[in-house]
Design a protein around this motif. Sequence first.
Motif, short mmCIF file in Angstrom:
data_model
loop_
_atom_site.label_atom_id
_atom_site.label_comp_id
_atom_site.label_asym_id
_atom_site.label_seq_id
_atom_site.Cartn_x
_atom_site.Cartn_y
_atom_site.Cartn_z
N THR A 100 0.84 -1.19 0.00
CA THR A 100 0.00 0.00 0.00
C THR A 100 0.88 1.25 0.00
O THR A 100 1.82 1.36 0.78
CB THR A 100 -0.91 0.03 1.24
OG1 THR A 100 -1.70 -1.16 1.26
CG2 THR A 100 -1.80 1.25 1.24
N ARG A 113 -1.09 0.52 -9.63
CA ARG A 113 -1.92 0.33 -8.44
C ARG A 113 -2.40 1.70 -7.98
O ARG A 113 -1.62 2.65 -7.91
CB ARG A 113 -1.12 -0.33 -7.33
CG ARG A 113 -1.87 -0.41 -5.99
CD ARG A 113 -1.08 -1.13 -4.93
NE ARG A 113 -1.79 -1.05 -3.64
CZ ARG A 113 -1.85 -2.03 -2.76
NH1 ARG A 113 -1.22 -3.17 -3.00
NH2 ARG A 113 -2.53 -1.88 -1.63
N ASP A 160 -4.07 3.58 -4.79
CA ASP A 160 -4.45 3.57 -3.38
C ASP A 160 -5.14 4.89 -3.08
O ASP A 160 -4.56 5.96 -3.31
CB ASP A 160 -3.22 3.40 -2.49
CG ASP A 160 -2.64 2.01 -2.55
OD1 ASP A 160 -3.35 1.07 -2.14
OD2 ASP A 160 -1.49 1.86 -3.01
N LYS A 179 -11.40 4.06 2.44
CA LYS A 179 -10.29 3.86 1.52
C LYS A 179 -10.67 2.82 0.46
O LYS A 179 -11.58 2.00 0.65
CB LYS A 179 -9.03 3.42 2.27
CG LYS A 179 -9.14 2.09 2.99
CD LYS A 179 -7.83 1.80 3.72
CE LYS A 179 -7.89 0.45 4.43
NZ LYS A 179 -6.61 0.16 5.13
N THR A 204 -8.96 0.52 -3.18
CA THR A 204 -7.80 0.09 -3.95
C THR A 204 -8.27 -0.43 -5.31
O THR A 204 -9.32 -1.07 -5.41
CB THR A 204 -7.03 -1.04 -3.23
OG1 THR A 204 -6.75 -0.64 -1.89
CG2 THR A 204 -5.73 -1.37 -3.95
#
Length: 209
Positions: free
Chosen positions: A58, A89, A91, A156, A158
């Motif tokens: 992360t 990715r 985050d 949050k 992802t």
Amino acid sequence: MFLHTVFLLSFLLSTSHATVQDFCVADLKSADGPAGFPCKPAAKVTSDDFVFAGLTETANVTNIINAAVTPAFVGQFPGLNGLGLSAARLDLGPAGVIPLHTHPGANELLLVTQGHILAGFISSSNVVYQKLLTKGELMIFPQGLLHFQIAAYKRKATAFPFFSSANPGLQILDFALFASNFSTPLIAQTTFLDPDLVKKLKGVLGGSG
């Protein structure tokens, strides 16, 4: 029939001496060009060239957008060279946002793996296509079109985007306008924004002019 046979024979002759490579791991010490990086000598290629672990962790989202993008483009993952694909990715912290941006060199396929993400793009006819995505859902963003992602429900999230190029490129609209040396009078004239607001945004993002 005769013309068809001639065409077929010409095609076979033109391709009979073509060199087929299994791969072309990028030699990152050389310059990137329109066709990608030159190939690393085969004798120096190892299994590690085809594996990338950079998307396992992360990322730190302590920044102005409360989000982070970790790329797995050819510059980070040399084995992608010449294969026409890459990944990244995303985050996003609570209410994190990936601002309006484009990838000039690739289409994007986004896979959400955690949380909920409001994502969308704007077509060249100025129609907005947006959707609230949840874990396991996919959304596509056509090449060159402005698009965005926002973490929903103050939680949050992802996601992993995949691109149709080893080097898709990235231009973030806000940064292009307000983190550059694009002059305030020109920005105001070309966007219809108030000059004082432009100056304020430049102050936040570090632009000049």
